[in-house]
Design a protein around this motif. Structure first.
Motif, PDB file in Angstrom:
ATOM      1  N   ASP A 155      42.756  46.515  37.804  1.00 40.95           N
ATOM      2  CA  ASP A 155      41.800  45.419  37.976  1.00 40.95           C
ATOM      3  C   ASP A 155      41.554  45.115  39.452  1.00 40.95           C
ATOM      4  OD1 ASP A 155      41.556  45.166  35.247  1.00 40.95           O
ATOM      5  OD2 ASP A 155      42.937  43.474  35.080  1.00 40.95           O
ATOM      6  N   CYS A 197      38.035  45.550  41.060  1.00 42.28           N
ATOM      7  CA  CYS A 197      37.326  44.264  41.193  1.00 42.28           C
ATOM      8  C   CYS A 197      37.742  43.445  42.407  1.00 42.28           C
ATOM      9  CB  CYS A 197      37.539  43.407  39.940  1.00 42.28           C
ATOM     10  SG  CYS A 197      37.048  44.190  38.400  1.00 42.28           S
ATOM     11  N   ILE A 203      35.180  38.105  38.255  1.00 42.21           N
ATOM     12  CA  ILE A 203      35.906  38.674  37.123  1.00 42.21           C
ATOM     13  C   ILE A 203      37.414  38.498  37.278  1.00 42.21           C
ATOM     14  CG2 ILE A 203      36.416  40.821  35.883  1.00 42.21           C
ATOM     15  CD1 ILE A 203      33.607  41.760  36.601  1.00 42.21           C
ATOM     16  N   VAL A 204      37.923  38.727  38.476  1.00 36.56           N
ATOM     17  CA  VAL A 204      39.365  38.710  38.719  1.00 36.56           C
ATOM     18  C   VAL A 204      39.743  37.615  39.714  1.00 36.56           C
ATOM     19  CG1 VAL A 204      41.273  39.993  39.792  1.00 36.56           C
ATOM     20  CG2 VAL A 204      39.753  41.133  38.163  1.00 36.56           C
ATOM     21  N   LEU A 240      47.577  37.332  37.550  1.00 42.95           N
ATOM     22  CA  LEU A 240      46.198  37.822  37.595  1.00 42.95           C
ATOM     23  C   LEU A 240      45.436  37.296  36.383  1.00 42.95           C
ATOM     24  CD1 LEU A 240      44.879  41.266  38.637  1.00 42.95           C
ATOM     25  CD2 LEU A 240      44.159  40.351  36.426  1.00 42.95           C
ATOM     26  N   ASP A 241      44.244  36.815  36.626  1.00 46.37           N
ATOM     27  CA  ASP A 241      43.354  36.313  35.575  1.00 46.37           C
ATOM     28  C   ASP A 241      42.136  37.219  35.512  1.00 46.37           C
ATOM     29  OD1 ASP A 241      41.528  34.976  33.958  1.00 46.37           O
ATOM     30  OD2 ASP A 241      41.194  33.329  35.363  1.00 46.37           O
ATOM     31  N   TYR A 242      41.981  37.935  34.399  1.00 50.21           N
ATOM     32  CA  TYR A 242      40.801  38.780  34.174  1.00 50.21           C
ATOM     33  C   TYR A 242      40.005  38.143  33.036  1.00 50.21           C
ATOM     34  CZ  TYR A 242      37.875  42.873  33.197  1.00 50.21           C
ATOM     35  OH  TYR A 242      36.798  43.718  33.003  1.00 50.21           O
ATOM     36  N   ALA A 249      41.531  50.287  32.991  1.00 49.16           N
ATOM     37  CA  ALA A 249      42.314  50.026  34.204  1.00 49.16           C
ATOM     38  C   ALA A 249      42.525  51.309  34.997  1.00 49.16           C
ATOM     39  CB  ALA A 249      43.659  49.385  33.852  1.00 49.16           C
ATOM     40  N   THR A 261      43.542  36.028  41.483  1.00 48.95           N
ATOM     41  CA  THR A 261      44.970  36.284  41.611  1.00 48.95           C
ATOM     42  C   THR A 261      45.655  35.100  42.289  1.00 48.95           C
ATOM     43  OG1 THR A 261      44.547  37.497  43.675  1.00 48.95           O
ATOM     44  CG2 THR A 261      44.761  38.798  41.662  1.00 48.95           C
TER      45      THR A 261
END
Length: 282
Positions: A29, A33, A39-40, A58-60, A208, A42
């Motif tokens: 990710d 990104c 989108i991502v 991490l937030d996807y 990924a 952290t």
């Protein structure tokens, strides 16, 4: 919680490199990104200034990953942060994620085996099914073949996945929403499918993807076409193509012992447990 950005990229990659298999979604990710985008996103602890992170989040798009080198990380602070977010699912290495389970009692815990492939077993008896590529498109029929899928195949992919209980992420969506989501996945990831008489009957994908590794996802076969070796054939094609592009290894998750035996014969070796806390709505 401290929000990270691309100035922290080198430190993040170094921190995650110690367990590349378990952190493949992180590195994929971030490589694709960046550390901070639409989108991502952290994060790490507010107190962090330099050196190793105490933990890494991490937030996807609402799907969160948590990792720490230290199994005794500040679980309470991480749980409080995650509780303040719109979180669909939470996942990561078992030793890290399962400490968060008591803070999210309404979520379903799913445990799967993490496996790694360095090379495809040349002695595995893959079914002899022609692979259609740009080089062979004039000689390989559409009637019975394996080929790379495109966005134009989104409806066929959805029609396969909706038949299978494990792909519950599609069951709460309208047909239009699900096909739109699948079209985006086909644009971002690499899918191969096996067709019999023009019907997509088996599928596998990598996600990924980085220059050195990728995660195999979405392996499925229509129920009435199972036990013919079709999933193995698609997997073999996908693995060989991915490794031929220069990747050092591939990973996958599984929780079905029968499937695990086949993956082991293909060349995958188990490394440990991956844990996911699923959304209560799933």
């Amino acid at each position: 919680m401290k929000k990270l950005d691309n100035t922290h990229l080198q430190q993040a990659m170094a921190y995650l490199s110690g367990e590349p298999e378990f952190n493949l979604f992180f590195t994929g990710d971030i490589e694709n990104c960046g550390m901070a985008s639409d989108i991502v996103r952290t994060y790490t602890a507010d107190s962090w200034t330099d050196g190793d992170f105490p933990y890494f989040i991490l937030d996807y798009l609402g799907n969160f990953l948590v990792y720490s080198k230290d199994a005794d990380y500040d679980v309470k602070s991480v749980a409080e942060f995650l509780s303040s977010q719109t979180m669909e699912n939470l996942s990561g290495k078992q030793e890290i994620v399962e400490k968060l389970c008591p803070y999210f009692p309404d979520r379903t815990v799913q445990r799967t085996y993490m496996s790694r492939l360095n090379q495809v077993n040349p002695d595995f008896p893959f079914p002899d099914i022609p692979v259609k590529t740009e080089q062979t498109k004039n000689t390989v029929s559409d009637t019975f073949c394996i080929r790379k899928l495109t966005e134009a195949d989104a409806e066929s992919v959805y029609s396969l996945y909706i038949l299978i209980d494990e792909f519950h992420m599609y069951h709460g969506l309208s047909r239009e929403e699900a096909i739109k989501k699948q079209r985006r996945n086909l644009k971002n990831d690499i899918y191969f499918g096996l067709f019999e008489r023009g019907v997509l009957v088996s599928i596998a994908a990598i996600s990924a993807a980085t220059k050195t590794s990728a995660m195999i996802v979405g392996v499925a076969t229509r129920p009435e076409y199972r036990k013919k070796g079709y999933a193995s054939a698609v997997m073999g094609t996908l693995c060989r193509e991915s490794l031929a592009e220069g990747r050092q290894f591939l990973c996958l998750f599984y929780d079905n012992p029968a499937a695990g035996k086949i993956y082991n014969r293909i060349g995958f070796k188990e490394l440990g447990i991956w844990t996911m806390l699923r959304s209560p709505s799933e």
